[in-house]
Design a protein around this motif. Structure first.
Motif, PDB file in Angstrom:
ATOM      1  N   PRO A 149      15.278 -16.411  -1.179  1.00  0.00           N
ATOM      2  CA  PRO A 149      14.319 -17.132  -0.202  1.00  0.00           C
ATOM      3  C   PRO A 149      13.436 -16.018   0.692  1.00  0.00           C
ATOM      4  CG  PRO A 149      16.580 -17.499   0.526  1.00  0.00           C
ATOM      5  CD  PRO A 149      16.412 -16.958  -0.789  1.00  0.00           C
ATOM      6  N   GLY A 150      14.147 -14.724   0.785  1.00  0.00           N
ATOM      7  CA  GLY A 150      13.463 -13.728   1.493  1.00  0.00           C
ATOM      8  C   GLY A 150      11.836 -13.415   1.421  1.00  0.00           C
ATOM      9  N   GLY A 151      11.605 -13.554   0.170  1.00  0.00           N
ATOM     10  CA  GLY A 151      10.321 -12.978  -0.472  1.00  0.00           C
ATOM     11  C   GLY A 151      10.259 -11.967  -1.294  1.00  0.00           C
ATOM     12  N   ILE A 152       9.086 -11.494  -1.815  1.00  0.00           N
ATOM     13  CA  ILE A 152       8.872 -10.735  -2.776  1.00  0.00           C
ATOM     14  C   ILE A 152       8.256  -9.100  -2.195  1.00  0.00           C
ATOM     15  CG2 ILE A 152       8.748 -12.213  -4.715  1.00  0.00           C
ATOM     16  CD1 ILE A 152       5.626 -10.114  -4.114  1.00  0.00           C
ATOM     17  N   VAL A 153       8.536  -7.946  -2.896  1.00  0.00           N
ATOM     18  CA  VAL A 153       7.780  -6.520  -2.484  1.00  0.00           C
ATOM     19  C   VAL A 153       6.956  -6.297  -3.606  1.00  0.00           C
ATOM     20  CG1 VAL A 153       8.205  -4.362  -1.878  1.00  0.00           C
ATOM     21  CG2 VAL A 153       9.808  -6.023  -0.872  1.00  0.00           C
ATOM     22  N   ASN A 154       5.720  -6.329  -3.632  1.00  0.00           N
ATOM     23  CA  ASN A 154       4.853  -5.948  -4.525  1.00  0.00           C
ATOM     24  C   ASN A 154       4.447  -4.517  -4.257  1.00  0.00           C
ATOM     25  OD1 ASN A 154       3.140  -6.426  -6.848  1.00  0.00           O
ATOM     26  ND2 ASN A 154       1.583  -7.312  -5.807  1.00  0.00           N
ATOM     27  N   THR A 155       4.459  -3.743  -5.431  1.00  0.00           N
ATOM     28  CA  THR A 155       4.263  -2.315  -5.409  1.00  0.00           C
ATOM     29  C   THR A 155       2.717  -2.203  -6.066  1.00  0.00           C
ATOM     30  OG1 THR A 155       5.495  -1.570  -7.105  1.00  0.00           O
ATOM     31  CG2 THR A 155       6.250  -1.206  -5.073  1.00  0.00           C
ATOM     32  N   ILE A 156       1.587  -1.709  -5.514  1.00  0.00           N
ATOM     33  CA  ILE A 156       0.484  -1.554  -6.276  1.00  0.00           C
ATOM     34  C   ILE A 156       0.098  -0.193  -6.800  1.00  0.00           C
ATOM     35  CG2 ILE A 156      -1.878  -2.413  -6.095  1.00  0.00           C
ATOM     36  CD1 ILE A 156      -0.190  -4.456  -5.455  1.00  0.00           C
ATOM     37  N   SER A 157      -0.424  -0.203  -8.011  1.00  0.00           N
ATOM     38  CA  SER A 157      -0.458   0.958  -8.805  1.00  0.00           C
ATOM     39  C   SER A 157      -2.021   1.795  -8.351  1.00  0.00           C
ATOM     40  CB  SER A 157      -0.649   0.664 -10.245  1.00  0.00           C
ATOM     41  OG  SER A 157       0.612   0.277 -10.917  1.00  0.00           O
ATOM     42  N   LYS A 158      -1.797   2.970  -8.548  1.00  0.00           N
ATOM     43  CA  LYS A 158      -3.195   3.532  -8.529  1.00  0.00           C
ATOM     44  C   LYS A 158      -3.927   3.236  -9.665  1.00  0.00           C
ATOM     45  CE  LYS A 158      -1.176   7.436  -5.561  1.00  0.00           C
ATOM     46  NZ  LYS A 158      -0.830   8.767  -5.746  1.00  0.00           N
ATOM     47  N   ARG A 159      -5.102   3.134  -9.496  1.00  0.00           N
ATOM     48  CA  ARG A 159      -6.038   2.681 -10.544  1.00  0.00           C
ATOM     49  C   ARG A 159      -7.109   3.673 -11.030  1.00  0.00           C
ATOM     50  NH1 ARG A 159      -3.153  -1.183 -13.423  1.00  0.00           N
ATOM     51  NH2 ARG A 159      -3.191  -3.066 -12.246  1.00  0.00           N
ATOM     52  N   PRO A 160      -7.504   3.935 -12.366  1.00  0.00           N
ATOM     53  CA  PRO A 160      -8.668   4.465 -12.643  1.00  0.00           C
ATOM     54  C   PRO A 160      -9.973   4.343 -12.039  1.00  0.00           C
ATOM     55  CG  PRO A 160      -7.452   3.782 -14.460  1.00  0.00           C
ATOM     56  CD  PRO A 160      -7.197   3.068 -13.529  1.00  0.00           C
ATOM     57  N   GLU A 161     -10.757   5.323 -11.723  1.00  0.00           N
ATOM     58  CA  GLU A 161     -12.106   5.314 -10.792  1.00  0.00           C
ATOM     59  C   GLU A 161     -13.047   5.775 -11.794  1.00  0.00           C
ATOM     60  OE1 GLU A 161     -11.018   7.002  -7.152  1.00  0.00           O
ATOM     61  OE2 GLU A 161      -9.741   5.157  -6.556  1.00  0.00           O
ATOM     62  N   LEU A 162     -14.395   5.465 -11.431  1.00  0.00           N
ATOM     63  CA  LEU A 162     -15.454   5.570 -12.152  1.00  0.00           C
ATOM     64  C   LEU A 162     -16.149   6.839 -11.860  1.00  0.00           C
ATOM     65  CD1 LEU A 162     -16.859   2.082 -13.056  1.00  0.00           C
ATOM     66  CD2 LEU A 162     -15.911   3.539 -14.666  1.00  0.00           C
ATOM     67  N   TYR A 163     -15.595   7.631 -11.125  1.00  0.00           N
ATOM     68  CA  TYR A 163     -16.327   9.013 -10.673  1.00  0.00           C
ATOM     69  C   TYR A 163     -15.145   9.999 -10.962  1.00  0.00           C
ATOM     70  CZ  TYR A 163     -14.274   9.253  -5.946  1.00  0.00           C
ATOM     71  OH  TYR A 163     -13.333   9.279  -4.838  1.00  0.00           O
ATOM     72  N   GLN A 164     -15.556  11.235 -11.203  1.00  0.00           N
ATOM     73  CA  GLN A 164     -14.736  12.369 -11.331  1.00  0.00           C
ATOM     74  C   GLN A 164     -14.089  13.036 -10.295  1.00  0.00           C
ATOM     75  OE1 GLN A 164     -14.135  13.305 -14.901  1.00  0.00           O
ATOM     76  NE2 GLN A 164     -12.377  14.213 -14.199  1.00  0.00           N
ATOM     77  N   HIS A 165     -12.842  13.113 -10.052  1.00  0.00           N
ATOM     78  CA  HIS A 165     -12.167  13.881  -9.044  1.00  0.00           C
ATOM     79  C   HIS A 165     -10.726  13.779  -9.271  1.00  0.00           C
ATOM     80  CE1 HIS A 165     -10.455  10.262  -6.874  1.00  0.00           C
ATOM     81  NE2 HIS A 165     -11.321   9.586  -7.573  1.00  0.00           N
ATOM     82  N   GLY A 166     -10.007  14.707  -8.610  1.00  0.00           N
ATOM     83  CA  GLY A 166      -8.719  14.892  -8.842  1.00  0.00           C
ATOM     84  C   GLY A 166      -8.126  15.729  -7.618  1.00  0.00           C
ATOM     85  N   SER A 167      -6.842  16.005  -7.686  1.00  0.00           N
ATOM     86  CA  SER A 167      -6.255  16.686  -6.829  1.00  0.00           C
ATOM     87  C   SER A 167      -4.884  17.249  -7.406  1.00  0.00           C
ATOM     88  CB  SER A 167      -5.710  16.115  -5.398  1.00  0.00           C
ATOM     89  OG  SER A 167      -5.068  14.987  -5.647  1.00  0.00           O
ATOM     90  N   VAL A 168      -4.583  18.719  -6.855  1.00  0.00           N
ATOM     91  CA  VAL A 168      -3.025  19.045  -7.196  1.00  0.00           C
ATOM     92  C   VAL A 168      -2.554  19.454  -5.892  1.00  0.00           C
ATOM     93  CG1 VAL A 168      -1.930  21.245  -8.071  1.00  0.00           C
ATOM     94  CG2 VAL A 168      -3.761  20.131  -9.331  1.00  0.00           C
TER      95      VAL A 168
END
Length: 777
Positions: free
Chosen positions: A222-241
């Motif tokens: 009854p305490g509840g749920i923990v929802n982890t949200i994924s990073k999603r693909p995006e429609l413009y080109q970018h990135g990082s290292v």
């Protein structure tokens, strides 16, 4: 091979998945995505020449009486009317629009703007228009604080403490007094996980739905749920290292690296994302090392009315299996040895692999109605060595240990859901509804349990390395099996009586089966087949467009079960655990800058199972146990001024046993539940005052004292832990670079976040300093 075959045999043949084939196919896809990397060098030039685009800042869903608009990424730009002599400029591409939209949202993210995912509440409703509390740890908070697991991320949420993490190998989160490891409450994008650790580099944000959540999620504490949200693909080109170096002390160092790249494939709305992560780091205690690798490719297609998502994660890991320290039952004080000294052996490790595949489709029929369908398959295999402490003479230091271990553990969960959400008018009353169904099949299996005696050991004068891992299998403890299947239909309606007042009603019909037991040969100790109807009710009154009052009545259900022999088999005549919650509070979202929830709740859990030996020596099963939790919670996040942002919380939780045939438990506080918790994290953004962008921040969390066992014979002391960080973003030859400095546990506080009993008390991490550099392209 025999182990895997026997586990698969427990499952329905039509549900069998060939994880190896899926893994190979998706890894091949990841290689294809890597072929896109050379095009990244042109992304900065493409973004610098964006045409003027007006993009709305993130906004809440419109008021019920209005039709919601299509997301801006799905609309086509309409060229302005031009004079006959001047040709109209070309409309911006999907990629250009996505880049402009991301730029507009970045300021909100830096201000800790909390934007819940639609997967948590199965709808896109604003939190102000819902009758349950949802707390969010936004993306930027995770980037600033650099949490290392889900427990670390949830320090920002009220009323949450840690419980038995199985020596650091499992997520174990108590919410409102209830929760355990492997309790089914940790989700990815609204779908359940079985892997021990859910937080990784592929997670963008974390959300907590407080209180009984069985209407939307089925069998649950009854305490509840923990929802982890994924990073999603995006429609413009970018990135990082990103490259990061860390140190717990001069000799305890580590390094990790992260590659995150995303962009369009063609110009028809298809996009990809690839995340690769690796870490190798010394453990902060006197021996041990943490190594982990993650590969996470994903694809998405953003059509005019349809969005399709496909993501995959493959993870390999090895980390210390550390039960911590011990508390003296007489003095109630921790063992008088340095916090860095372990009580086990260097071979105490857990290692394994996990795989996660998820797919979802969202289709919008019109401005009011949409369909969502999702499927998830998660599996994890692991083994572990552990020297279990069975006794300590706190005067002489003599320690007895059992050379235990787990071999060939396999967990998996297959889950599917589909639901329709929308709105319609019934006379003059607007109804916002969601209805659908879901199904889940979960198996937790441990094939070989090692139990072996070992020579004595002295904790005051330890000599390590004299023994090796145990090899003696215990047939009576092996083949531990827990299989759960559930199938449900659910519906919920928010009826708007006026523009300010709405009533909420919902119901779930659930049918479930559970089989559990252990031993070679196998002994069934649980065999349950039942069904249940669970209701939900609530009310929402909007004082203004930015403030609403809410009240709710919710229920939860979880079958009573055990893998251990108790003299009887738990069957359908044994009532399940049931939770009932009454909650009320106020929610606010002020000027789309700062939002939060003040909640008051009263939660009761009944039919908690206990066993009792009767007068003739037979074990009897009773479900007379009852636990009660009530409390107050405050959560706030957002931007105070243009320069100051914060996330903070306070929780008061009074959780106790209110009914039990065992009088030693009656009236006792629930184990590992703190009556008071609090956190505050502040960030100051210097903006354009400096050549680059400097942001500094810090904060602290407080956890009150907690019972270390169920009968409250000792308490873990309260603690305060402080963290700080600073980021500086500049450019080197027109390439953005971000330097980030973090210190976690600034004052090197020794603290104890949870306990299994007085011989197994977890110790929080020592001071950790890290410095990273991120190159964006």
């Amino acid at each position: 091979m025999k182990v895997r075959a026997s586990v698969d045999g427990l499952r329905n043949g039509s549900r069998r998945h060939r994880a190896g084939e899926s893994r190979a196919g998706l890894l091949i896809g990841a290689v294809v995505l890597l072929a896109e990397f050379p095009s990244l060098t042109t992304s900065a030039q493409a973004q610098s020449a964006l045409p003027p685009v007006t993009v709305e800042a993130p906004a809440q869903r419109p008021r019920p009486a209005r039709a919601s608009e299509q997301p801006s990424r799905r609309t086509q730009a309409v060229p302005r009317r031009q004079s006959a002599g001047n040709p109209a400029p070309a409309p911006p591409t999907l990629s250009e629009r996505a880049a402009a939209e991301a730029a507009a949202q970045q300021a909100a993210k830096l201000g800790y703007r909390a934007m819940p995912s639609a997967t948590t509440l199965r709808s896109g409703a604003s939190p102000l228009d819902t009758s349950q509390a949802v707390n969010v740890v936004p993306e930027q908070v995770l980037k600033d604080q650099l949490p290392r697991n889900i427990d670390d991320a949830l320090i920002n949420i009220s009323g949450i403490t840690q419980t038995n993490t199985l020596a650091g190998s499992q997520d174990a989160v108590i919410r409102r007094g209830f929760g355990d490891n492997r309790d089914g409450s940790i989700m990815r994008n609204g779908m359940p996980l079985v892997q021990g650790r859910s937080f990784n580099a592929a997670v963008e944000s974390v959300e907590v739905l407080k209180g009984p959540a069985s209407l939307l999620y089925g069998i649950m504490d009854p305490g509840g749920i923990v929802n982890t949200i994924s990073k999603r693909p995006e429609l413009y080109q970018h990135g990082s290292v990103t490259l990061l170096g860390s140190a717990f002390s001069a000799s305890k160092t580590g390094a990790d690296g992260l590659l995150d790249v995303t962009g369009p494939i063609g110009d028809q709305g298809l996009a990809y994302r690839f995340i690769g992560y690796g870490v190798s780091e010394d453990y902060w205690r006197n021996f041990g090392r943490h190594r982990e690798m993650l590969v996470a490719p994903s694809l998405a297609w953003y059509g005019q009315d349809t969005t399709v998502q496909l993501n995959y994660e493959h993870r390999e890991f090895i980390y210390p299996f550390d039960r911590g320290t011990a508390f003296n039952p007489v003095t109630k004080a921790p063992l008088a040895v340095p916090a860095t000294r372990r009580l086990d052996e260097p071979f105490n490790n857990t290692w394994g692999t996990s795989d996660l595949v998820q797919a979802s489709v969202e289709h919008r029929f019109n401005q009011d109605w949409k369909l969502y369908a999702g499927y998830s398959y998660n599996t994890e295999t692991f083994s572990a060595n552990q020297l279990r402490v069975t006794g300590i003479n706190f005067t002489t230091g003599a320690e007895t240990r059992s050379n235990d271990g787990t071999g060939s553990s396999l967990s998996n969960v297959s889950y599917g859901t589909s639901y329709i959400s929308g709105a319609f008018w019934l006379g003059d009353l607007r109804n916002e509804v969601v209805f659908g169904g879901d199904g889940q099949y979960r198996t937790i299996y441990r094939d070989t349990l090692i139990r072996q005696t070992t020579p004595a050991f002295n904790v005051y004068n330890p000599v390590y390395g004299l023994i090796g891992p145990g090899t003696t299998a215990s047939n009576t403890d092996s083949a531990q099996t827990d299989k759960l299947g559930q199938w449900s239909l659910f519906a919920q309606d928010t009826l708007h009586l006026t523009e300010r007042l709405a009533l909420v009603g919902g119901v779930r019909y659930m049918d479930y089966d559970q089989i559990a037991g252990r031993g070679k040969p196998f002994n069934t100790n649980t065999n349950v087949s039942q069904d249940k109807v669970l209701p939900l009710g609530g009310a929402i009154f909007k004082l203004t467009d930015q403030i609403s009052l809410y009240a709710s009545y919710t229920q939860s259900l979880k079958p009573n079960s055990t893998i251990a022999p108790i003299g009887v088999v738990i069957d359908s005549n044994v009532a399940p655990e049931e939770g009932v919650s009454y909650e009320t509070g106020v929610k606010f979202d002020l000027n789309k800058r700062i939002s939060g929830t003040l909640a008051l709740y009263d939660l009761d859990k009944k039919n908690v199972q206990t066993t009792k030996t009767n007068s003739v020596g037979d074990v009897e099963l009773h479900t007379v146990g009852r636990a009660h939790s009530r409390g107050v919670e405050l959560d706030v996040t957002g931007r105070l001024t243009d320069s100051w942002a914060l996330i903070g919380s306070y929780g008061y939780t009074d959780a106790r046993v209110t009914a039990s045939e065992d009088l030693t438990l009656l009236g006792k506080k629930l184990q590992n539940v703190a009556m008071n918790t609090a956190s505050l994290y502040l960030v100051y953004d210097f903006g354009t005052a400096l050549p680059g962008q400097l942001r500094v921040g810090g904060g602290a969390r407080y956890v009150g004292d907690r019972p270390g066992d169920s009968i409250n014979t000792f308490f873990l002391p309260s603690y305060v832990v402080a963290d700080i960080f600073a980021t500086y973003e500049t450019k080197h030859q027109n390439t953005p670079v971000i330097y980030q400095f973090n210190v976690k546990n600034l004052f090197d506080t020794v603290y104890y976040p949870s306990a299994v009993n007085n011989l197994n008390v977890a110790i929080g991490d020592a001071r950790r300093v890290s410095l990273s550099a991120t190159v964006k392209f």
